[in-house]
Design an enzyme around this catalytic site. Sequence first.
Site, mmCIF file in Angstrom:
data_model
loop_
_atom_site.group_PDB
_atom_site.id
_atom_site.type_symbol
_atom_site.label_atom_id
_atom_site.label_comp_id
_atom_site.label_asym_id
_atom_site.label_seq_id
_atom_site.Cartn_x
_atom_site.Cartn_y
_atom_site.Cartn_z
ATOM 1 N N GLU A 101 0.824 -1.217 0.000
ATOM 2 C CA GLU A 101 0.000 0.000 0.000
ATOM 3 C C GLU A 101 0.862 1.273 0.000
ATOM 4 O OE1 GLU A 101 -3.600 -0.313 2.415
ATOM 5 O OE2 GLU A 101 -3.251 1.750 3.074
ATOM 6 N N ASP A 102 1.964 1.233 0.709
ATOM 7 C CA ASP A 102 2.706 2.485 0.945
ATOM 8 C C ASP A 102 4.114 2.532 0.370
ATOM 9 O OD1 ASP A 102 0.531 3.480 2.313
ATOM 10 O OD2 ASP A 102 1.254 2.835 4.267
HETATM 11 N N1 LIG Z 1 -3.046 7.472 14.280
HETATM 12 C C1 LIG Z 1 -1.997 7.688 13.455
HETATM 13 N N2 LIG Z 1 -2.056 7.237 12.165
HETATM 14 C C2 LIG Z 1 -0.982 7.453 11.368
HETATM 15 C C3 LIG Z 1 0.162 8.141 11.840
HETATM 16 N N3 LIG Z 1 1.063 8.188 10.827
HETATM 17 C C4 LIG Z 1 0.523 7.555 9.794
HETATM 18 N N4 LIG Z 1 -0.727 7.114 10.088
HETATM 19 C C5 LIG Z 1 -1.606 6.401 9.171
HETATM 20 O O1 LIG Z 1 -2.642 7.298 8.761
HETATM 21 C C6 LIG Z 1 -3.775 6.521 8.373
HETATM 22 C C7 LIG Z 1 -5.001 7.142 9.010
HETATM 23 O O2 LIG Z 1 -5.212 8.385 8.426
HETATM 24 P P1 LIG Z 1 -6.433 8.614 7.448
HETATM 25 O O3 LIG Z 1 -6.703 10.075 7.377
HETATM 26 O O4 LIG Z 1 -7.567 7.749 7.854
HETATM 27 O O5 LIG Z 1 -5.927 8.096 6.060
HETATM 28 P P2 LIG Z 1 -4.853 8.725 5.057
HETATM 29 O O6 LIG Z 1 -3.526 8.136 5.444
HETATM 30 O O7 LIG Z 1 -5.333 8.226 3.724
HETATM 31 O O8 LIG Z 1 -4.879 10.224 5.206
HETATM 32 C C8 LIG Z 1 -3.540 5.100 8.827
HETATM 33 O O9 LIG Z 1 -3.082 4.355 7.719
HETATM 34 P P3 LIG Z 1 -3.972 3.340 6.910
HETATM 35 O O10 LIG Z 1 -3.095 2.285 6.355
HETATM 36 O O11 LIG Z 1 -4.773 4.116 5.941
HETATM 37 O O12 LIG Z 1 -4.871 2.655 8.029
HETATM 38 P P4 LIG Z 1 -6.417 2.643 8.074
HETATM 39 O O13 LIG Z 1 -6.828 4.095 7.921
HETATM 40 O O14 LIG Z 1 -6.808 1.779 6.939
HETATM 41 O O15 LIG Z 1 -6.769 2.110 9.403
HETATM 42 C C9 LIG Z 1 -2.344 5.234 9.769
HETATM 43 O O16 LIG Z 1 -1.532 4.082 9.797
HETATM 44 C C10 LIG Z 1 0.186 8.612 13.190
HETATM 45 O O17 LIG Z 1 1.138 9.228 13.666
HETATM 46 N N5 LIG Z 1 -0.916 8.358 13.951
#
Ligand SMILES: Nc1nc2c(ncn2[C@@H]2O[C@H](COP(=O)(O)OP(=O)(O)O)[C@@H](OP(=O)(O)OP(=O)(O)O)[C@H]2O)c(=O)[nH]1
Length: 214
Positions: A101-102
């Site tokens: 994904e990333d």
């Molecule tokens: N809480 C938190 N999240 C962080 C941080 N750094 C990166 N993230 C990632 O950001 C995503 C959540 O932010 P969103 O606004 O929902 O999605 P976005 O990344 O598309 O902007 C999560 O990834 P994801 O793979 O999209 O997970 P999910 O949203 O599918 O659960 C999370 O792993 C941090 O410092 N704190």
Amino acid sequence: MSTANGKGKSDANCQPKETEKKAAPSASASPSCLSACNADLADIIYAVDFAARKHKNQRRKDPEKTPYINHPIGVAHILIQEGGIEDGEVIQAAILHDTVEDTDTTFEELEEHFGKSVANIVREVTDNKLLSKEERKELQVKNASHKSLQAKLVKLADKIYNLRDLNRVLPEGWDENRRREYFNWAEKVCCQIYDANDHLAKCLQTLFSEFSGK
Ligand SMILES: Nc1nc2c(ncn2[C@@H]2O[C@H](COP(=O)(O)OP(=O)(O)O)[C@@H](OP(=O)(O)OP(=O)(O)O)[C@H]2O)c(=O)[nH]1
């Protein structure tokens, strides 16, 4: 090896407990058991090395800019320590869960290095980045209950890690409203897959109820 509803070790407040030291294998442990455990451990460490290289230039969104690799390692730790999960493929998939994904990693690459089963678990928890964020979020809610047990476990632990991170500190650029939206959306995803692991489910329910009481 168990995959679901293993013995969890979180406390009632859903805070991770200090790692309990495991006894070293006794001299009388059977050679076949030892070689199986060592094989899993070697595969897991290989996954950590692979993921660390892939995420090497990425940071979390917290103000400390924590190295991104701390997230997948933390997800694997939640599965082992709190979910009681001993399935090496689930642990490897947790460590690798954000590589496609990333980063530039492909599923073919994962299959080549870690086998089809691990690659397929990662596939199940990988969002399609070609879709809009709204579509991706909607699809997670829609598809959660159709995932395999192994994918549900990774998903539950992933959400626990992110929700705890959100309780600890707001990511840069986020406000309270965005934090609330993430909690609300995460609950819609998780409530459908609580059946995968009682301990992780309990943990999430506590996180959601404490948040809604704030
Ligand atoms: N809480 C938190 N999240 C962080 C941080 N750094 C990166 N993230 C990632 O950001 C995503 C959540 O932010 P969103 O606004 O929902 O999605 P976005 O990344 O598309 O902007 C999560 O990834 P994801 O793979 O999209 O997970 P999910 O949203 O599918 O659960 C999370 O792993 C941090 O410092 N704190």
